[in-house]
Motif scaffolding. Structure first.
Motif, PDB file in Angstrom:
ATOM      1  N   ALA A 786       0.277  18.880 -29.861  1.00 27.18           N
ATOM      2  CA  ALA A 786      -0.514  17.823 -29.247  1.00 27.18           C
ATOM      3  C   ALA A 786       0.360  16.656 -28.803  1.00 27.18           C
ATOM      4  CB  ALA A 786      -1.582  17.351 -30.220  1.00 27.18           C
ATOM      5  N   ALA A 787       1.490  16.442 -29.471  1.00 25.64           N
ATOM      6  CA  ALA A 787       2.365  15.333 -29.101  1.00 25.64           C
ATOM      7  C   ALA A 787       2.904  15.481 -27.685  1.00 25.64           C
ATOM      8  CB  ALA A 787       3.521  15.230 -30.102  1.00 25.64           C
ATOM      9  N   ASN A 788       3.080  16.711 -27.241  1.00 23.84           N
ATOM     10  CA  ASN A 788       3.584  16.950 -25.888  1.00 23.84           C
ATOM     11  C   ASN A 788       2.481  16.964 -24.837  1.00 23.84           C
ATOM     12  OD1 ASN A 788       6.210  17.314 -26.851  1.00 23.84           O
ATOM     13  ND2 ASN A 788       5.828  19.476 -27.298  1.00 23.84           N
ATOM     14  N   LEU A 789       1.232  16.866 -25.275  1.00 26.78           N
ATOM     15  CA  LEU A 789       0.119  17.045 -24.355  1.00 26.78           C
ATOM     16  C   LEU A 789       0.035  15.929 -23.330  1.00 26.78           C
ATOM     17  CD1 LEU A 789      -2.160  18.926 -23.683  1.00 26.78           C
ATOM     18  CD2 LEU A 789      -3.625  17.706 -25.294  1.00 26.78           C
ATOM     19  N   GLY A 790       0.336  14.699 -23.761  1.00 31.45           N
ATOM     20  CA  GLY A 790       0.294  13.593 -22.808  1.00 31.45           C
ATOM     21  C   GLY A 790       1.231  13.815 -21.644  1.00 31.45           C
ATOM     22  N   SER A 791       2.447  14.287 -21.928  1.00 37.42           N
ATOM     23  CA  SER A 791       3.402  14.594 -20.863  1.00 37.42           C
ATOM     24  C   SER A 791       2.890  15.712 -19.977  1.00 37.42           C
ATOM     25  CB  SER A 791       4.756  14.981 -21.470  1.00 37.42           C
ATOM     26  OG  SER A 791       5.636  15.468 -20.483  1.00 37.42           O
ATOM     27  N   THR A 792       2.249  16.700 -20.607  1.00 40.12           N
ATOM     28  CA  THR A 792       1.732  17.831 -19.837  1.00 40.12           C
ATOM     29  C   THR A 792       0.737  17.384 -18.794  1.00 40.12           C
ATOM     30  OG1 THR A 792       2.077  19.411 -21.628  1.00 40.12           O
ATOM     31  CG2 THR A 792       0.402  19.973 -19.995  1.00 40.12           C
ATOM     32  N   VAL A 793      -0.267  16.623 -19.217  1.00 40.92           N
ATOM     33  CA  VAL A 793      -1.309  16.252 -18.269  1.00 40.92           C
ATOM     34  C   VAL A 793      -0.841  15.183 -17.293  1.00 40.92           C
ATOM     35  CG1 VAL A 793      -3.151  16.946 -19.821  1.00 40.92           C
ATOM     36  CG2 VAL A 793      -2.330  14.603 -19.892  1.00 40.92           C
ATOM     37  N   THR A 794       0.088  14.318 -17.725  1.00 36.87           N
ATOM     38  CA  THR A 794       0.595  13.302 -16.800  1.00 36.87           C
ATOM     39  C   THR A 794       1.377  13.952 -15.672  1.00 36.87           C
ATOM     40  OG1 THR A 794       0.717  11.663 -18.565  1.00 36.87           O
ATOM     41  CG2 THR A 794       2.012  11.240 -16.578  1.00 36.87           C
ATOM     42  N   GLN A 795       2.303  14.843 -16.020  1.00 35.52           N
ATOM     43  CA  GLN A 795       3.066  15.530 -14.991  1.00 35.52           C
ATOM     44  C   GLN A 795       2.217  16.548 -14.242  1.00 35.52           C
ATOM     45  OE1 GLN A 795       7.069  16.819 -16.014  1.00 35.52           O
ATOM     46  NE2 GLN A 795       7.034  15.548 -17.839  1.00 35.52           N
ATOM     47  N   GLY A 796       1.100  16.953 -14.859  1.00 35.27           N
ATOM     48  CA  GLY A 796       0.196  17.860 -14.172  1.00 35.27           C
ATOM     49  C   GLY A 796      -0.449  17.239 -12.959  1.00 35.27           C
ATOM     50  N   ALA A 797      -0.376  15.918 -12.845  1.00 35.74           N
ATOM     51  CA  ALA A 797      -0.956  15.243 -11.686  1.00 35.74           C
ATOM     52  C   ALA A 797      -0.016  15.262 -10.495  1.00 35.74           C
ATOM     53  CB  ALA A 797      -1.306  13.801 -12.046  1.00 35.74           C
ATOM     54  N   ALA A 803      -7.433  19.466  -6.974  1.00 33.57           N
ATOM     55  CA  ALA A 803      -8.267  19.750  -8.139  1.00 33.57           C
ATOM     56  C   ALA A 803      -7.478  19.620  -9.436  1.00 33.57           C
ATOM     57  CB  ALA A 803      -8.857  21.152  -8.022  1.00 33.57           C
ATOM     58  N   VAL A 804      -6.244  20.137  -9.441  1.00 35.95           N
ATOM     59  CA  VAL A 804      -5.392  20.023 -10.631  1.00 35.95           C
ATOM     60  C   VAL A 804      -5.038  18.569 -10.892  1.00 35.95           C
ATOM     61  CG1 VAL A 804      -3.206  20.707 -11.668  1.00 35.95           C
ATOM     62  CG2 VAL A 804      -4.475  22.337 -10.280  1.00 35.95           C
ATOM     63  N   SER A 805      -4.670  17.851  -9.841  1.00 39.61           N
ATOM     64  CA  SER A 805      -4.271  16.453  -9.999  1.00 39.61           C
ATOM     65  C   SER A 805      -5.413  15.600 -10.526  1.00 39.61           C
ATOM     66  CB  SER A 805      -3.773  15.906  -8.652  1.00 39.61           C
ATOM     67  OG  SER A 805      -2.650  16.638  -8.190  1.00 39.61           O
ATOM     68  N   ASP A 806      -6.643  15.793  -9.973  1.00 42.57           N
ATOM     69  CA  ASP A 806      -7.789  15.011 -10.434  1.00 42.57           C
ATOM     70  C   ASP A 806      -8.069  15.261 -11.908  1.00 42.57           C
ATOM     71  OD1 ASP A 806      -8.181  13.844  -8.003  1.00 42.57           O
ATOM     72  OD2 ASP A 806      -9.804  15.169  -7.365  1.00 42.57           O
ATOM     73  N   LEU A 807      -8.046  16.509 -12.298  1.00 40.77           N
ATOM     74  CA  LEU A 807      -8.323  16.851 -13.689  1.00 40.77           C
ATOM     75  C   LEU A 807      -7.243  16.294 -14.614  1.00 40.77           C
ATOM     76  CD1 LEU A 807      -9.950  18.294 -15.842  1.00 40.77           C
ATOM     77  CD2 LEU A 807      -8.809  20.419 -15.228  1.00 40.77           C
ATOM     78  N   ALA A 808      -5.977  16.405 -14.197  1.00 38.36           N
ATOM     79  CA  ALA A 808      -4.874  15.901 -15.022  1.00 38.36           C
ATOM     80  C   ALA A 808      -4.970  14.389 -15.206  1.00 38.36           C
ATOM     81  CB  ALA A 808      -3.539  16.292 -14.396  1.00 38.36           C
ATOM     82  N   ARG A 809      -5.307  13.677 -14.121  1.00 38.25           N
ATOM     83  CA  ARG A 809      -5.425  12.219 -14.235  1.00 38.25           C
ATOM     84  C   ARG A 809      -6.580  11.826 -15.162  1.00 38.25           C
ATOM     85  NH1 ARG A 809      -3.334  12.228  -8.778  1.00 38.25           N
ATOM     86  NH2 ARG A 809      -5.372  12.769  -7.939  1.00 38.25           N
ATOM     87  N   TRP A 810      -7.692  12.546 -15.059  1.00 38.26           N
ATOM     88  CA  TRP A 810      -8.826  12.252 -15.931  1.00 38.26           C
ATOM     89  C   TRP A 810      -8.463  12.494 -17.390  1.00 38.26           C
ATOM     90  CZ3 TRP A 810     -11.867  15.049 -19.334  1.00 38.26           C
ATOM     91  CH2 TRP A 810     -13.064  14.440 -19.731  1.00 38.26           C
ATOM     92  N   LEU A 811      -7.795  13.615 -17.650  1.00 40.79           N
ATOM     93  CA  LEU A 811      -7.390  13.921 -19.016  1.00 40.79           C
ATOM     94  C   LEU A 811      -6.391  12.890 -19.544  1.00 40.79           C
ATOM     95  CD1 LEU A 811      -7.001  17.802 -18.896  1.00 40.79           C
ATOM     96  CD2 LEU A 811      -8.668  16.517 -20.234  1.00 40.79           C
ATOM     97  N   SER A 812      -5.476  12.473 -18.668  1.00 40.08           N
ATOM     98  CA  SER A 812      -4.483  11.488 -19.082  1.00 40.08           C
ATOM     99  C   SER A 812      -5.161  10.189 -19.512  1.00 40.08           C
ATOM    100  CB  SER A 812      -3.504  11.218 -17.932  1.00 40.08           C
ATOM    101  OG  SER A 812      -2.521  10.288 -18.321  1.00 40.08           O
TER     102      SER A 812
END
Length: 817
Positions: A786-797, A803-812
């Motif tokens: 879970a500690a790496n998850l923030g980086s995952t979703v931030t860079q996922g944007a 669609a991927v970018s919107d979801l990643a930003r929302w999750l971030s």
């Protein structure tokens, strides 16, 4: 005007008229069934093998044998492609040092060219095209590879060096290529949209990188090019319903007009009996949308070979036999040699299948089948499964499609649909919906086409396949997909609808090949704050080709030998009974499986990894059957845990993550695992013990970063199922934590492999959607993953589709909170 080696048109006509062509008719030799989608490409290798590629992203290789010798043998399927395989060409010995016996080259809609040796091993991958590679050929030296693509270019490749040495630009969208014997290159284009019409379908002749001739005499997209024997020139096939015979300068000297089809997909020349063109005769075969392969002697039609569905392409074998590739997924071989002809009963069965298919085409939908639909008055007591669910009712003697509105709790009428079960027939295949499409042709004529659509399919994938089939401008994609949605009430485009299309191999809640999207996929990030209803568990219910699966099981059983205990005669009968039960889906609610049948199934999975995948594929379907799922749940130690196997290492769910395991084993293992979530009883057992849950978690997180698209998308579907179970099922606390950690691990693995490219956005989006389920359920775990998850979703944007970018930003944002 002819280039060196060419003849003037008058001389060409005289040469062809002087040839004495044997017009004895072709008869069926055999049918080869191994593809689960339309077969789009084929070639015969130097060693005599037949290679086929299809919309299922699979390449099959066959050792051809006459029916009297037991028929052709299929090699292990190749799953290296991430999209439809739409072009194939054989490679002669000597082109590559590592391919002393030659090989073959594939072109795929995944933009790649792949080079294989004669045993089917990948030895090169050529990258450089911006869109799908739809045509392949060799230059006059047979040393330089030519490729044509939807990116509007043809390329010349030094295969040995793995590099592009020339690009022929300026084409109108899709490009067909052909090396000419005088050293020039011929290309054909599919046209460009202008003033609401598609125009400029051009034939070009190139000397080096210089276009020396342009001919614009086709009235529709150019779909295929083929050399004429004896250096006479070449032929071009077009969606205008013609095949044009040309000199080497590109000028037409004869036109072959199809009598019943506006769309001619491809054309090939037949060799003489000795395997090479000679003065003994010249023949062509054209392949068309009207379900026929048409044999031509010069410019005379001498035979029509009808098929159950449209015929995409074909090839000639050195012995004069003909191979056809059809939309029904079947490869057929025809011969003029009575010694190689199929048995009379096989020929009769083929003729009957053609007659039945054509009768369906003529008669359209059955009123009897419409009468079996639920009455419109029953809709008040038949709630939908969720917003956007589409169901068909009978109203005033017509089939009416309706869409469920969760807000109002009512069915909203969409409109009348055609045919049986609310659909109709297109190309011999029944669909839930048949939609009329009209295309303005440059000639001023209006082409009236029919598009088949099944409930739950991705509208963008259907539109993409429709465009590819008819050679239409890719710019129509959005327009056709929107039209589908408006006509059948389909919800927002699903994952994978960013224009890539094709069969990704990922499941959905119905029959789509991709998982459902987050709410943010087609809206702003702020709109994603509304929690959607959890979608149904992902499942793999297609293809359900039981005959093919059973045939492959029996083929592998014959190879068992010392690797295990083969089925006895009585067990083979039991296997047939299992297949019959699973095939009769209309009786699933009333059918069941005996202890002896389960014992045979358990025996089938105790095989080496290279022989087990069709048996696991049978389990995939069994898990969907209500009693089959219940029986698996009652015997979890046998299939789910692998108890009773000759060796624990033979358990397919464990082997699927081992290094070097064949891709088919990975695919079917993932899909079986997904289907274990469909029925609550089997799902509770599959997740009821921590070791079983961990096994599924390891399967998803290990394979979601696979370079094979179908594998990673199937792993992403399993990740979604794990998240849905963790968020909604009443599970032991320890199991819920295992699932949550596994979902996060899968998301991190997908991000680590694909964060710098949009190539795997389908899988990445599904994994982020799985994380979203955990966030909304308050199930995000603590710990290193879970500690790496923030980086995952931030860079996922970054670097990804909207669609991927919107979801990643929302999750971030949510994780930040």
């Amino acid at each position: 005007r002819g280039f060196s080696g060419g003849l003037r048109p008058a001389l060409l006509l005289l040469a062809m008229e002087a040839m004495d062509v044997d017009t004895k008719g072709f008869v069926l030799r055999e049918e080869l069934s191994a593809h689960s989608g339309a077969v789009r490409s084929t070639c015969a290798t130097f060693g005599g093998d037949l290679v086929t590629g299809g919309e299922d992203s699979v390449v099959n290789r066959w050792e051809l044998r006459a029916p009297a010798e037991g028929g052709s043998l299929q090699a292990t399927p190749n799953f290296d492609h991430d999209h439809s395989v739409v072009s194939l060409v054989a490679m002669d010995p000597g082109v590559l040092d590592e391919c002393p016996t030659g090989g073959f080259v594939t072109g795929s809609m995944d933009k790649s060219i792949r080079v294989f040796n004669s045993e089917g091993a990948l030895v090169r991958q050529l990258l450089g095209h911006g869109h799908g590679v739809i045509s392949l050929s060799w230059d006059a030296s047979n040393q330089r590879l030519l490729s044509g693509s939807w990116d509007g270019t043809a390329k010349v490749w030094d295969v040995s060096a793995g590099s592009c040495v020339a690009t022929l630009s300026g084409h109108e969208n899709g490009v067909s290529v052909l090396g000419l014997p005088n050293g020039c290159v011929a290309t054909g284009s599919t046209g460009v949209q202008r003033d609401q019409q598609v125009v400029d379908f051009k034939i070009r002749i190139w000397e080096g990188e210089r276009c020396v001739t342009t001919v614009s005499d086709h009235l529709g997209p150019v779909r295929g090019l083929a050399l004429l024997p004896l250096g006479l020139g070449f032929a071009s096939a077009s969606n205008d319903g013609t095949v044009r015979l040309r000199g080497l300068d590109g000028e037409t000297f004869s036109v072959l007009q199809h009598s019943s089809s506006q769309f001619v997909y491809d054309v090939v020349a037949l060799p003489g009996e000795a395997g090479a063109a000679s003065a003994a005769g010249v023949e062509l075969v054209s392949f068309s949308e009207d379900t026929c392969a048409v044999v031509w002697a010069g410019d005379r039609e001498v035979q029509r070979i009808p098929h159950p569905t449209s015929v995409w392409t074909g090839c000639a074998l050195p012995n004069g036999d003909l191979v056809t590739c059809a939309h029904d997924g079947v490869v057929r071989v025809f011969t003029r040699d009575a010694a190689r002809a199929a048995p009379a009963e096989a020929v009769a069965a083929f003729d009957a299948s053609v007659s039945e298919a054509h009768a369906r085409l003529r008669s359209g939908p059955s009123q009897e089948e419409i009468d079996k639909l639920p009455d419109w008055d029953s809709q008040a007591t038949t709630p939908g499964r969720g917003s956007g669910d589409v169901k068909v009712f009978r109203k005033a003697g017509k089939a009416i499609a309706a869409q469920w509105s969760a807000e109002s709790g009512t069915w909203i009428e969409v409109g009348e649909v055609m045919g049986s079960n609310s659909g109709g027939v297109v190309d011999g295949e029944r669909f839930d919906h048949v939609l009329p499409i009209e295309i303005d042709m440059p000639s001023g004529e209006l082409a009236k086409l029919s598009l088949g659509y099944n409930n739950g399919q991705n509208p963008y994938e259907v539109a993409h396949a429709f465009i590819g089939r008819y050679g239409l401008n890719p710019d129509y994609l959005e327009q056709i997909a929107t039209y589908i949605q408006n006509r059948v009430g389909q919800a927002a485009p699903m994952i994978g609808s960013g224009g890539a299309g094709g069969q990704s191999g990922t499941a959905s809640s119905a029959t789509s090949s991709t998982p459902p999207p987050p709410a943010a996929a087609a809206a702003s990030s702020s709109a994603a704050a509304t929690k959607p209803a959890p979608p149904p568990f992902q499942r793999f219910d297609k293809p359900m080709n039981l005959d093919k699966i059973l045939a492959k099981i029996r083929e592998f059983q014959a190879q068992v030998g010392g690797a295990g205990s083969p089925l006895g005669p009585s067990e083979d009968i039991i296997l047939s009974n299992i297949g019959a039960t699973l095939s009769n889906t209309s009786r699933w609610h009333a059918s069941s499986f005996s202890t002896e049948e389960m014992r045979v199934l358990e025996k089938l999975i105790d095989l080496p990894e290279d022989l087990v995948f069709p048996s696991v594929d049978l389990l995939r379907i069994l898990a969907l059957h209500p009693n089959g799922a219940a029986t698996l749940a009652n015997r979890p130690d046998r299939v789910l845990d692998g108890a009773g196997l000759s060796s624990p290492e033979r358990h397919f769910l464990l082997r699927a993550t081992a290094p070097g395991v064949p891709v088919p084993v990975q695919l079917v293992s993932l899909r079986f695992a997904c289907n274990c979530f469909v029925h609550p009883g089997l799902r509770s057992v599959a997740l009821g013990a921590p070791e079983r849950a961990q096994r599924l978690v390891d399967l998803a997180s290990s394979l979601v970063s696979s370079p094979t698209k179908n594998v990673r998308n199937s792993a992403a579907s399993l990740t979604l199922n794990l998240s849905y179970a963790a968020a909604s099922d009443a599970l032991p606390i320890g199991v819920s934590k295992i699932l949550a950690i596994g979902v996060v691990a899968a998301a991190n693995a997908a991000h680590a492999a694909w964060h710098q490219t949009a190539e795997a956005d389908d899988a990445l989006e599904a994994c982020l959607q799985a994380v979203r389920q955990l966030v909304e359920a308050g199930q995000i775990p603590d710990g290193p993953a879970a500690a790496n998850l923030g980086s995952t979703v931030t860079q996922g944007a970054e670097n990804h589709r909207e669609a991927v970018s919107d979801l990643a930003r929302w999750l971030s944002t949510k994780l930040g909170d």
